[in-house]
Enzyme design. Sequence first.
Site, short mmCIF file in Angstrom:
data_model
loop_
_atom_site.label_atom_id
_atom_site.label_comp_id
_atom_site.label_asym_id
_atom_site.label_seq_id
_atom_site.Cartn_x
_atom_site.Cartn_y
_atom_site.Cartn_z
N SER A 275 42.47 -72.03 36.66
CA SER A 275 41.85 -70.91 37.35
C SER A 275 42.67 -70.46 38.55
O SER A 275 42.27 -69.55 39.25
CB SER A 275 40.43 -71.28 37.77
N HIS B 248 42.35 -67.70 31.00
CA HIS B 248 41.35 -68.13 31.98
C HIS B 248 39.97 -67.56 31.64
O HIS B 248 39.71 -66.38 31.84
CB HIS B 248 41.80 -67.69 33.39
N GLU C 298 40.95 -63.73 31.60
CA GLU C 298 42.20 -63.31 32.24
C GLU C 298 43.34 -63.91 31.42
O GLU C 298 43.32 -65.10 31.10
CB GLU C 298 42.30 -63.87 33.67
N ASN D 267 40.01 -65.37 41.04
CA ASN D 267 39.77 -66.31 42.13
C ASN D 267 40.42 -65.92 43.45
O ASN D 267 40.08 -66.45 44.49
CB ASN D 267 40.18 -67.72 41.72
#
Length: 283
Positions: free
Chosen positions: A119, A140, A152, A190
């Site tokens: 992540s 991800h 992602e 993130n």
Amino acid sequence: MEIRALSVIGAGQMGSGIAQTAAQSGLVVTLYDSHPEAAKRGQALIFENLTRSAAKGRITKEAMDRAFAQIRLITDLEEARDSDMVIEAAPEDKGIKRSIFQELDRICLPSAILATNTSSLSITEIAGATRRPERVIGMHFMNPVPVMPLVEIIRGLATSGEVLNSVQSLAQAMGKTPVEVSDFPGFVSNRILMPMINEAIYAVYEGVASPEAVDQVMKLGMNHPMGPLALADFIGLDTCLAIMETLHEGFGDSKYRPCPLLRQYVRGGWLGRKAGRGFFAYD
Ligand code: CAA
């Protein structure tokens, strides 16, 4: 390249969700965890999720049985050798991931694609642990995997266009929307989500508001389905800290400094929902 046989490494909340979603889209899945009890817990979680989906009429009983039967637990990583692709969903630790990739590179067919569900970590650096960086990619998923539509997709420095296309097609076959982003710390998800969570923790740390009040503000005022602190507990506070540290180290900017309260909770084993205690208490 069509992907039919998939191995998932790590049977925690992400790995089990990926295995379930892949099996529901018709892939043959092998699920590995270095702790056999964790693999059993992952399998039980998949059964529970599929049973709930069937009970709610989202899938038929036959589809549920078929998906469950498509997932085989393995206790020896060598059994991943015939997979077309492997998705690694181990803890967010560069050393652990690099050693898994080194092993997978030795075990798997030269044609196999090796993906990481990291992540925040560098795909290029994880790929560097293998002799096939052109076949390594970031994939991800979001938690809970069966529900969240986004994946992602992150190319490392050497990832080939052919691998990118195969993985984008796989994400679509799994009912997800792939979004390609570049290999920067935390990617997009993130880089934006975690500083918000960290700031929510600072608000508690500095006595601005209670955890309940912080979450209420964000739920009722910003229409978030979960408050940032409930979400942090859901993701796991150890994972949140690991991601903040990657952002802090990667950008060298103090705006990413992990809140001391987050460190304190992780030190105390208050890791969130999975530990029964984080910003909130769980049964
Ligand atoms: N697994 C599978 N399905 C689940 C689930 C799980 N763990 N949790 C909930 N669901 C399903 C439910 O069965 C339900 O399905 P139906 O509507 O068909 O009945 C649906 O999701 C909604 O669930 P609930 O009604 O129980 O609860 P809710 O409306 O509060 O939704 C939620 C739960 C989907 C988790 C919602 O609160 C939400 O979207 N929260 C935010 C999640 C989020 O932000 N995820 C990203 C985290 S960040 C990340 O993953 C990246 C990272 O690297 C850290």
